[in-house]
Design a protein around this motif. Structure first.
Motif, PDB file in Angstrom:
ATOM      1  N   LEU A 306     144.414 -12.605  36.746  1.00 10.49           N
ATOM      2  CA  LEU A 306     145.124 -13.870  36.589  1.00 10.49           C
ATOM      3  C   LEU A 306     144.206 -14.923  35.974  1.00 10.49           C
ATOM      4  CD1 LEU A 306     146.826 -13.923  40.096  1.00 10.49           C
ATOM      5  CD2 LEU A 306     147.975 -13.454  37.937  1.00 10.49           C
ATOM      6  N   ALA A 307     144.763 -15.733  35.091  1.00  9.62           N
ATOM      7  CA  ALA A 307     143.992 -16.818  34.481  1.00  9.62           C
ATOM      8  C   ALA A 307     143.582 -17.825  35.551  1.00  9.62           C
ATOM      9  CB  ALA A 307     144.832 -17.498  33.411  1.00  9.62           C
ATOM     10  N   SER A 308     142.429 -18.438  35.369  1.00  9.54           N
ATOM     11  CA  SER A 308     141.920 -19.367  36.391  1.00  9.54           C
ATOM     12  C   SER A 308     142.860 -20.545  36.588  1.00  9.54           C
ATOM     13  CB  SER A 308     140.516 -19.853  35.994  1.00  9.54           C
ATOM     14  OG  SER A 308     140.574 -20.570  34.769  1.00  9.54           O
ATOM     15  N   HIS A 309     143.512 -20.990  35.517  1.00 12.36           N
ATOM     16  CA  HIS A 309     144.445 -22.111  35.641  1.00 12.36           C
ATOM     17  C   HIS A 309     145.585 -21.749  36.586  1.00 12.36           C
ATOM     18  CE1 HIS A 309     146.606 -25.727  34.288  1.00 12.36           C
ATOM     19  NE2 HIS A 309     147.687 -24.972  34.288  1.00 12.36           N
ATOM     20  N   PHE A 310     146.114 -20.552  36.444  1.00  6.37           N
ATOM     21  CA  PHE A 310     147.199 -20.105  37.324  1.00  6.37           C
ATOM     22  C   PHE A 310     146.685 -19.938  38.748  1.00  6.37           C
ATOM     23  CE2 PHE A 310     149.668 -16.867  39.472  1.00  6.37           C
ATOM     24  CZ  PHE A 310     150.980 -17.255  39.217  1.00  6.37           C
ATOM     25  N   ARG A 311     145.517 -19.335  38.903  1.00  2.00           N
ATOM     26  CA  ARG A 311     144.957 -19.124  40.241  1.00  2.00           C
ATOM     27  C   ARG A 311     144.718 -20.448  40.962  1.00  2.00           C
ATOM     28  NH1 ARG A 311     140.108 -17.470  40.026  1.00  2.00           N
ATOM     29  NH2 ARG A 311     139.725 -17.078  37.814  1.00  2.00           N
ATOM     30  N   ALA A 312     144.381 -21.470  40.203  1.00  2.00           N
ATOM     31  CA  ALA A 312     144.130 -22.774  40.822  1.00  2.00           C
ATOM     32  C   ALA A 312     145.413 -23.433  41.301  1.00  2.00           C
ATOM     33  CB  ALA A 312     143.414 -23.685  39.820  1.00  2.00           C
ATOM     34  N   LEU A 313     146.467 -23.377  40.489  1.00  2.00           N
ATOM     35  CA  LEU A 313     147.649 -24.201  40.744  1.00  2.00           C
ATOM     36  C   LEU A 313     148.787 -23.482  41.456  1.00  2.00           C
ATOM     37  CD1 LEU A 313     147.702 -26.113  37.345  1.00  2.00           C
ATOM     38  CD2 LEU A 313     146.989 -26.999  39.571  1.00  2.00           C
ATOM     39  N   ALA A 314     148.841 -22.159  41.382  1.00  2.00           N
ATOM     40  CA  ALA A 314     149.939 -21.428  42.007  1.00  2.00           C
ATOM     41  C   ALA A 314     150.039 -21.682  43.514  1.00  2.00           C
ATOM     42  CB  ALA A 314     149.822 -19.935  41.709  1.00  2.00           C
ATOM     43  N   PRO A 315     148.923 -21.660  44.278  1.00  2.00           N
ATOM     44  CA  PRO A 315     149.042 -21.949  45.714  1.00  2.00           C
ATOM     45  C   PRO A 315     149.551 -23.365  45.991  1.00  2.00           C
ATOM     46  CG  PRO A 315     146.951 -20.900  45.223  1.00  2.00           C
ATOM     47  CD  PRO A 315     147.548 -21.276  43.910  1.00  2.00           C
ATOM     48  N   VAL A 316     149.189 -24.313  45.129  1.00  2.30           N
ATOM     49  CA  VAL A 316     149.680 -25.684  45.309  1.00  2.30           C
ATOM     50  C   VAL A 316     151.189 -25.717  45.100  1.00  2.30           C
ATOM     51  CG1 VAL A 316     149.477 -28.074  44.531  1.00  2.30           C
ATOM     52  CG2 VAL A 316     147.483 -26.565  44.449  1.00  2.30           C
ATOM     53  N   PHE A 317     151.669 -25.017  44.069  1.00  2.95           N
ATOM     54  CA  PHE A 317     153.114 -24.979  43.821  1.00  2.95           C
ATOM     55  C   PHE A 317     153.861 -24.369  44.999  1.00  2.95           C
ATOM     56  CE2 PHE A 317     156.767 -22.413  42.463  1.00  2.95           C
ATOM     57  CZ  PHE A 317     157.622 -23.450  42.096  1.00  2.95           C
ATOM     58  N   VAL A 318     153.347 -23.296  45.548  1.00  2.00           N
ATOM     59  CA  VAL A 318     154.011 -22.667  46.700  1.00  2.00           C
ATOM     60  C   VAL A 318     154.065 -23.639  47.876  1.00  2.00           C
ATOM     61  CG1 VAL A 318     153.833 -20.815  48.406  1.00  2.00           C
ATOM     62  CG2 VAL A 318     153.464 -20.320  45.982  1.00  2.00           C
ATOM     63  N   GLY A 319     152.976 -24.374  48.099  1.00  2.00           N
ATOM     64  CA  GLY A 319     152.982 -25.384  49.164  1.00  2.00           C
ATOM     65  C   GLY A 319     154.003 -26.474  48.905  1.00  2.00           C
ATOM     66  N   LEU A 320     154.122 -26.928  47.652  1.00  2.00           N
ATOM     67  CA  LEU A 320     155.114 -27.946  47.300  1.00  2.00           C
ATOM     68  C   LEU A 320     156.525 -27.417  47.499  1.00  2.00           C
ATOM     69  CD1 LEU A 320     153.554 -29.341  43.982  1.00  2.00           C
ATOM     70  CD2 LEU A 320     153.575 -30.449  46.222  1.00  2.00           C
ATOM     71  N   GLN A 321     156.752 -26.167  47.135  1.00  2.00           N
ATOM     72  CA  GLN A 321     158.075 -25.567  47.271  1.00  2.00           C
ATOM     73  C   GLN A 321     158.486 -25.479  48.739  1.00  2.00           C
ATOM     74  OE1 GLN A 321     159.967 -24.966  44.779  1.00  2.00           O
ATOM     75  NE2 GLN A 321     161.615 -23.727  45.616  1.00  2.00           N
TER      76      GLN A 321
END
Length: 386
Positions: A306-321
């Motif tokens: 996984l690209a580092s950008h995705f690895r950084a932000l995906a957990p934040v998105f799941v928390g927001l969801q």
């Protein structure tokens, strides 16, 4: 600001919704409302660009925090934005000086003067908020006046206000911001939806607005099936979450050699303008985060895939969801309780605003606080990708 006083004529509801790729729905005065809209332009002092170009994950999240703060500042003036989208949030590579966030005294007086019964006196409180007293009202003074009244709607709203104040202090401690929110749909001489007359069913502000890719699921469903729907702060907060997902997948960091089939498929899903496709993208990202992300280590198990950008932000998105789902659940409960409450309001000669406005305020501050809190909880993890 350059405001063209001439109305944009010849725009009918069918062509408008066709242009946006969403089905037409029947509202008797829609064409009249479309024709009476004004062309407006805003000139910003600082140059902004799309959040898609911000490649520092922590800086991107800060930009969202600042845009949300701007949205809430607008809301406190008595206006709902109504069209939160990736094109209406401008990112600045150069930090912009900004004032600390503050809660307006009019908002505090509204809360202080509100009746906490189900028939909350929205209009009466709104009119008295600016004239009930000449002495300043602070958050501390309002908190003291609500001692022993912790379960009231006023106290719950004040709790959310205090959350927002604490969190915004963290994000604007340096007196700078990275993003602003601009533009909006509107009617008459205002660029935004004025809440003063918003709850009047005959108001021109009551037709639904937004950009399909970022609209809330319930509002898109209402448009599709021609159902009556009250656009609320919760819809705008949900739009911020969809914008966040968009910036993950369409970021410049994931283009070129990094643009794998996984990202291309997710992009197609969120561009599809239907709930099932967008939901599929969310479920796939949640699956990856929950199976491959170690919360204790704060890292992905297989980082090479996984690209580092995705690895950084995906957990934040799941928390927001997750926070968004709880917020929407509570808002649905508010909507279900309204019939009995509004009946009592009408018997007392009141209006819909007397029920809705205090609850709009509660969920506006709660939605912003939830979003900021998720970002702040991930701050150390995000800073590791700088």
């Amino acid at each position: 600001m350059d405001e063209d006083p001439c109305p944009r004529l010849g725009i009918d509801e069918c062509s408008c919704f066709k242009a946006h790729g969403i089905p037409n729905f029947s509202q008797s005065s829609m064409s009249t409302r479309m024709q009476s809209r004004l062309h407006q332009r805003f000139l910003c002092l600082d140059e902004g660009e799309s959040l898609e170009r911000c490649q520092d994950p922590w800086e991107l999240c800060q930009a969202y925090a600042h845009a949300l703060t701007g949205w809430l500042n607008l809301y406190q003036t008595g206006h709902l934005h109504g069209d939160v989208s990736i094109r209406n949030i401008l990112y600045s590579r150069r930090p912009i000086p900004c004032e600390p966030f503050f809660v307006s005294e009019a908002m505090l007086r509204f809360i202080a003067d509100s009746d906490d019964s189900e028939a909350a006196s929205g209009n009466r409180a709104m009119s008295s908020a600016s004239s009930s007293s000449n002495s300043p009202l602070s958050i501390e003074a309002l908190r003291a006046s609500l001692e022993g009244d912790e379960d009231s709607l006023r106290a719950k709203t004040l709790n959310q206000i205090e959350r927002v104040v604490r969190l915004t202090e963290q994000f604007t401690s340096e007196g700078e911001c990275r993003a602003v929110i601009v533009e909006a749909d509107g009617s008459g001489s205002s660029a935004f939806w004025p809440l003063k007359n918003y709850f009047n069913k005959s108001s021109p502000c009551r037709w639904l607005s937004g950009t399909p890719e970022f609209m809330s699921e319930e509002m898109r469903d209402a448009i599709k099936h021609g159902k009556e729907y009250l656009q609320s702060p919760v819809d705008d907060i949900e739009s911020f979450v969809w914008c966040f997902l968009w910036t993950i997948l369409f970021n410049d960091a994931l283009k070129g050699p990094m643009s794998t089939a996984f990202y291309e498929d997710r992009r197609d899903e969120i561009k599809a303008r239907n709930g099932s496709a967008r939901g599929a993208a969310v479920r796939r990202i949640e699956q990856i985060v929950k199976t491959e992300y170690d919360a204790q280590r704060q890292s992905f198990l297989d980082e090479d895939e996984l690209a580092s950008h995705f690895r950084a932000l995906a957990p934040v998105f799941v928390g927001l969801q997750e926070r968004l789902l709880r917020l929407k659940f509570e808002w649905r409960r508010v909507r279900k309780r309204k019939e009995c409450a509004l009946k009592r309001v009408e018997e007392e000669g009141g209006s819909d605003a007397e029920y809705w406005l205090p609850r709009f305020h509660l969920f506006a501050f709660r939605g912003v606080a939830d979003f900021l809190e998720v970002i702040w909880e991930h701050r150390e993890y995000l800073r590791g990708f700088a």
